[in-house]
Design a protein around this motif. Structure first.
Motif, PDB file in Angstrom:
ATOM      1  N   UNK A   4       6.374 -12.457   7.916  1.00 46.77           N
ATOM      2  CA  UNK A   4       6.056 -11.166   7.316  1.00 46.77           C
ATOM      3  C   UNK A   4       4.913 -10.515   8.075  1.00 46.77           C
ATOM      4  N   UNK A   5       5.084  -9.255   8.427  1.00 47.73           N
ATOM      5  CA  UNK A   5       4.047  -8.522   9.161  1.00 47.73           C
ATOM      6  C   UNK A   5       3.803  -7.194   8.463  1.00 47.73           C
ATOM      7  N   UNK A   6       2.566  -7.014   7.982  1.00 44.45           N
ATOM      8  CA  UNK A   6       2.197  -5.776   7.290  1.00 44.45           C
ATOM      9  C   UNK A   6       1.670  -4.747   8.280  1.00 44.45           C
ATOM     10  N   UNK A   7       1.821  -3.488   7.903  1.00 40.29           N
ATOM     11  CA  UNK A   7       1.240  -2.393   8.672  1.00 40.29           C
ATOM     12  C   UNK A   7       0.970  -1.229   7.725  1.00 40.29           C
ATOM     13  N   UNK A   8       0.171  -0.283   8.196  1.00 40.76           N
ATOM     14  CA  UNK A   8      -0.051   0.929   7.431  1.00 40.76           C
ATOM     15  C   UNK A   8      -1.380   1.029   6.724  1.00 40.76           C
ATOM     16  N   UNK A   9      -2.194  -0.012   6.806  1.00 43.35           N
ATOM     17  CA  UNK A   9      -3.501   0.067   6.165  1.00 43.35           C
ATOM     18  C   UNK A   9      -4.426   1.006   6.918  1.00 43.35           C
ATOM     19  N   UNK A  10      -5.596   1.237   6.344  1.00 41.58           N
ATOM     20  CA  UNK A  10      -6.563   2.100   7.002  1.00 41.58           C
ATOM     21  C   UNK A  10      -7.584   2.624   6.031  1.00 41.58           C
ATOM     22  N   UNK A  11      -8.279   3.651   6.463  1.00 43.50           N
ATOM     23  CA  UNK A  11      -9.337   4.284   5.671  1.00 43.50           C
ATOM     24  C   UNK A  11      -8.821   5.597   5.114  1.00 43.50           C
ATOM     25  N   UNK A  12      -9.056   5.793   3.826  1.00 41.81           N
ATOM     26  CA  UNK A  12      -8.572   7.010   3.178  1.00 41.81           C
ATOM     27  C   UNK A  12      -9.602   7.442   2.142  1.00 41.81           C
ATOM     28  N   UNK A  13      -9.697   8.735   1.946  1.00 46.05           N
ATOM     29  CA  UNK A  13     -10.573   9.254   0.894  1.00 46.05           C
ATOM     30  C   UNK A  13      -9.914   9.112  -0.466  1.00 46.05           C
ATOM     31  N   UNK A  14     -10.724   9.020  -1.476  1.00 47.47           N
ATOM     32  CA  UNK A  14     -10.210   8.947  -2.841  1.00 47.47           C
ATOM     33  C   UNK A  14      -9.310  10.152  -3.119  1.00 47.47           C
ATOM     34  N   UNK A  15      -8.191   9.870  -3.793  1.00 46.67           N
ATOM     35  CA  UNK A  15      -7.225  10.910  -4.086  1.00 46.67           C
ATOM     36  C   UNK A  15      -6.108  11.021  -3.058  1.00 46.67           C
ATOM     37  N   UNK A  16      -6.298  10.379  -1.934  1.00 40.55           N
ATOM     38  CA  UNK A  16      -5.292  10.419  -0.873  1.00 40.55           C
ATOM     39  C   UNK A  16      -4.196   9.406  -1.062  1.00 40.55           C
ATOM     40  N   UNK A  83       1.248   4.247  -1.964  1.00 37.30           N
ATOM     41  CA  UNK A  83       0.044   4.284  -2.792  1.00 37.30           C
ATOM     42  C   UNK A  83      -0.474   5.715  -2.847  1.00 37.30           C
ATOM     43  N   UNK A  84      -0.442   6.297  -4.028  1.00 35.98           N
ATOM     44  CA  UNK A  84      -0.913   7.659  -4.236  1.00 35.98           C
ATOM     45  C   UNK A  84      -2.152   7.656  -5.121  1.00 35.98           C
ATOM     46  N   UNK A  85      -2.839   8.769  -5.120  1.00 33.19           N
ATOM     47  CA  UNK A  85      -4.039   8.927  -5.964  1.00 33.19           C
ATOM     48  C   UNK A  85      -4.975   7.729  -5.813  1.00 33.19           C
ATOM     49  N   UNK A  86      -5.253   7.392  -4.588  1.00 35.44           N
ATOM     50  CA  UNK A  86      -6.058   6.203  -4.313  1.00 35.44           C
ATOM     51  C   UNK A  86      -7.461   6.333  -4.890  1.00 35.44           C
ATOM     52  N   UNK A  87      -7.998   5.189  -5.313  1.00 37.75           N
ATOM     53  CA  UNK A  87      -9.329   5.109  -5.886  1.00 37.75           C
ATOM     54  C   UNK A  87     -10.159   4.121  -5.062  1.00 37.75           C
ATOM     55  N   UNK A  88     -11.469   4.256  -5.085  1.00 38.02           N
ATOM     56  CA  UNK A  88     -12.315   3.291  -4.362  1.00 38.02           C
ATOM     57  C   UNK A  88     -12.035   1.841  -4.778  1.00 38.02           C
ATOM     58  N   UNK A  89     -11.678   1.635  -6.042  1.00 37.17           N
ATOM     59  CA  UNK A  89     -11.398   0.275  -6.509  1.00 37.17           C
ATOM     60  C   UNK A  89     -10.089  -0.294  -5.966  1.00 37.17           C
ATOM     61  N   UNK A  90      -9.318   0.520  -5.257  1.00 38.73           N
ATOM     62  CA  UNK A  90      -8.116   0.016  -4.585  1.00 38.73           C
ATOM     63  C   UNK A  90      -8.455  -0.646  -3.249  1.00 38.73           C
ATOM     64  N   UNK A 114       3.737 -15.641   3.205  1.00 39.81           N
ATOM     65  CA  UNK A 114       2.703 -14.604   3.141  1.00 39.81           C
ATOM     66  C   UNK A 114       2.516 -13.949   4.493  1.00 39.81           C
ATOM     67  N   UNK A 115       2.199 -12.660   4.472  1.00 42.41           N
ATOM     68  CA  UNK A 115       1.792 -11.991   5.677  1.00 42.41           C
ATOM     69  C   UNK A 115       0.310 -12.216   5.929  1.00 42.41           C
ATOM     70  N   UNK A 116      -0.169 -11.664   7.013  1.00 39.13           N
ATOM     71  CA  UNK A 116      -1.567 -11.835   7.402  1.00 39.13           C
ATOM     72  C   UNK A 116      -2.504 -10.872   6.687  1.00 39.13           C
ATOM     73  N   UNK A 117      -1.963  -9.828   6.133  1.00 37.07           N
ATOM     74  CA  UNK A 117      -2.776  -8.882   5.387  1.00 37.07           C
ATOM     75  C   UNK A 117      -3.149  -7.655   6.198  1.00 37.07           C
ATOM     76  N   UNK A 118      -3.354  -6.559   5.491  1.00 33.09           N
ATOM     77  CA  UNK A 118      -3.802  -5.316   6.116  1.00 33.09           C
ATOM     78  C   UNK A 118      -4.887  -4.704   5.235  1.00 33.09           C
ATOM     79  N   UNK A 119      -5.940  -4.230   5.874  1.00 28.57           N
ATOM     80  CA  UNK A 119      -7.100  -3.713   5.134  1.00 28.57           C
ATOM     81  C   UNK A 119      -6.847  -2.288   4.676  1.00 28.57           C
ATOM     82  N   UNK A 120      -7.131  -2.038   3.420  1.00 33.65           N
ATOM     83  CA  UNK A 120      -7.120  -0.682   2.857  1.00 33.65           C
ATOM     84  C   UNK A 120      -8.514  -0.401   2.328  1.00 33.65           C
ATOM     85  N   UNK A 121      -9.115   0.671   2.805  1.00 40.07           N
ATOM     86  CA  UNK A 121     -10.440   1.067   2.372  1.00 40.07           C
ATOM     87  C   UNK A 121     -10.381   2.495   1.853  1.00 40.07           C
ATOM     88  N   UNK A 122     -10.832   2.679   0.621  1.00 35.60           N
ATOM     89  CA  UNK A 122     -10.820   4.000   0.000  1.00 35.60           C
ATOM     90  C   UNK A 122     -12.263   4.433  -0.237  1.00 35.60           C
TER      91      UNK A 122
END
Length: 124
Positions: A4-16, A83-90, A114-122
Protein backbone atom coordinates in the motif's frame (compact mmCIF):
# COMPACT_ATOMS: atom_id res chain seq x y z
CA UNK A 1 1.17 -9.78 0.33
CA UNK A 2 -0.44 -6.43 -0.37
CA UNK A 3 1.65 -3.32 -0.77
CA UNK A 4 0.00 0.00 0.00
CA UNK A 5 1.34 3.42 -0.98
CA UNK A 6 -0.37 6.62 0.16
CA UNK A 7 -0.17 9.98 -1.56
CA UNK A 8 -1.87 13.34 -1.43
CA UNK A 9 -0.93 14.63 1.99
CA UNK A 10 0.35 18.12 2.59
CA UNK A 11 -0.28 21.45 4.25
CA UNK A 12 -3.69 23.05 4.06
CA UNK A 13 -5.46 25.92 5.76
CA UNK A 14 -8.47 25.25 7.94
CA UNK A 15 -11.62 24.99 5.86
CA UNK A 16 -9.78 23.62 2.85
CA UNK A 17 -9.83 20.21 1.23
CA UNK A 18 -7.36 17.44 0.52
CA UNK A 19 -7.73 14.13 -1.24
CA UNK A 20 -5.62 11.20 -0.11
CA UNK A 21 -5.08 8.24 -2.38
CA UNK A 22 -3.82 4.76 -1.65
CA UNK A 23 -2.53 2.52 -4.42
CA UNK A 24 -2.51 -1.21 -3.76
CA UNK A 25 -0.53 -3.94 -5.44
CA UNK A 26 -0.07 -7.60 -4.81
CA UNK A 27 -2.87 -9.93 -3.81
CA UNK A 28 -6.54 -9.48 -4.65
CA UNK A 29 -7.31 -5.94 -3.57
CA UNK A 30 -11.05 -6.28 -4.10
CA UNK A 31 -11.31 -8.93 -1.36
CA UNK A 32 -10.00 -6.66 1.40
CA UNK A 33 -11.82 -4.23 3.60
CA UNK A 34 -9.99 -0.93 3.34
CA UNK A 35 -9.52 1.71 5.97
CA UNK A 36 -7.89 5.05 6.59
CA UNK A 37 -6.35 5.57 10.01
CA UNK A 38 -4.62 8.58 11.49
CA UNK A 39 -2.17 9.19 14.27
CA UNK A 40 -1.45 12.56 15.78
CA UNK A 41 1.74 13.18 17.80
CA UNK A 42 1.51 11.56 21.20
CA UNK A 43 -1.80 9.86 20.42
CA UNK A 44 -2.93 6.41 19.39
CA UNK A 45 -3.61 5.47 15.81
CA UNK A 46 -7.36 5.43 15.22
CA UNK A 47 -9.68 4.52 12.40
CA UNK A 48 -11.09 7.45 10.47
CA UNK A 49 -13.05 5.71 7.71
CA UNK A 50 -13.47 2.25 6.25
CA UNK A 51 -15.20 0.53 3.39
CA UNK A 52 -16.24 -3.11 3.21
CA UNK A 53 -15.51 -5.10 0.05
CA UNK A 54 -18.36 -7.57 0.70
CA UNK A 55 -21.31 -5.45 1.86
CA UNK A 56 -20.47 -2.00 0.59
CA UNK A 57 -20.84 -0.71 4.13
CA UNK A 58 -18.85 2.29 5.23
CA UNK A 59 -17.73 3.47 8.63
CA UNK A 60 -16.78 6.98 9.72
CA UNK A 61 -15.47 8.20 13.02
CA UNK A 62 -17.80 10.74 14.62
CA UNK A 63 -15.16 13.43 14.31
CA UNK A 64 -15.16 13.26 10.50
CA UNK A 65 -18.77 12.41 9.65
CA UNK A 66 -20.14 14.76 7.03
CA UNK A 67 -16.67 16.04 6.12
CA UNK A 68 -14.72 12.98 4.92
CA UNK A 69 -15.70 10.46 2.25
CA UNK A 70 -14.02 7.14 1.56
CA UNK A 71 -14.25 5.52 -1.86
CA UNK A 72 -12.61 2.64 -3.64
CA UNK A 73 -12.00 1.72 -7.26
CA UNK A 74 -11.40 -2.01 -7.54
CA UNK A 75 -10.55 -1.74 -11.23
CA UNK A 76 -7.68 0.61 -10.39
CA UNK A 77 -6.77 -0.96 -7.05
CA UNK A 78 -7.12 2.36 -5.25
CA UNK A 79 -8.91 3.74 -2.24
CA UNK A 80 -9.31 7.44 -1.63
CA UNK A 81 -10.21 9.69 1.26
CA UNK A 82 -11.76 13.03 0.33
CA UNK A 83 -11.34 15.42 3.24
CA UNK A 84 -13.38 18.63 3.25
CA UNK A 85 -13.80 21.40 5.79
CA UNK A 86 -10.47 20.50 7.32
CA UNK A 87 -9.76 21.48 10.92
CA UNK A 88 -6.45 21.88 12.76
CA UNK A 89 -7.37 18.79 14.80
CA UNK A 90 -7.27 16.74 11.59
CA UNK A 91 -3.50 17.16 11.60
CA UNK A 92 -1.93 13.70 11.72
CA UNK A 93 -0.13 11.05 9.76
CA UNK A 94 -2.74 9.20 7.71
CA UNK A 95 -2.34 5.50 7.00
CA UNK A 96 -4.05 3.28 4.49
CA UNK A 97 -4.77 -0.26 5.67
CA UNK A 98 -6.18 -3.49 4.29
CA UNK A 99 -7.92 -6.03 6.48
CA UNK A 100 -9.65 -9.33 5.89
CA UNK A 101 -11.99 -9.07 8.88
CA UNK A 102 -14.39 -6.12 9.17
CA UNK A 103 -14.91 -6.56 12.89
CA UNK A 104 -11.18 -6.41 13.59
CA UNK A 105 -10.61 -3.46 11.28
CA UNK A 106 -13.45 -1.36 12.67
CA UNK A 107 -13.68 -2.67 16.21
CA UNK A 108 -10.05 -3.26 17.09
CA UNK A 109 -8.03 -1.11 14.66
CA UNK A 110 -6.36 -4.23 13.33
CA UNK A 111 -5.35 -4.82 9.74
CA UNK A 112 -3.19 -7.21 7.78
CA UNK A 113 -1.37 -4.61 5.72
CA UNK A 114 -0.38 -1.00 6.27
CA UNK A 115 1.01 1.78 4.17
CA UNK A 116 3.88 3.99 5.26
CA UNK A 117 1.67 6.97 5.96
CA UNK A 118 1.31 10.48 4.61
CA UNK A 119 1.43 13.67 6.66
CA UNK A 120 -1.57 15.99 6.72
CA UNK A 121 -1.10 19.34 8.42
CA UNK A 122 -3.97 21.79 8.81
CA UNK A 123 -3.11 25.32 9.87
CA UNK A 124 -5.52 27.62 11.65
Amino acid sequence: QVQLVESGGGLMQAGGSLRLSCAASGRTFSRYHMGWFRQAPGKERNLVAATSWSTGNTYYADSVKGRFTISRDNAKNTVALQMNSLKPEDTAVYYCAAGDAWARLVGRNEAEYWGQGTQVTVSS
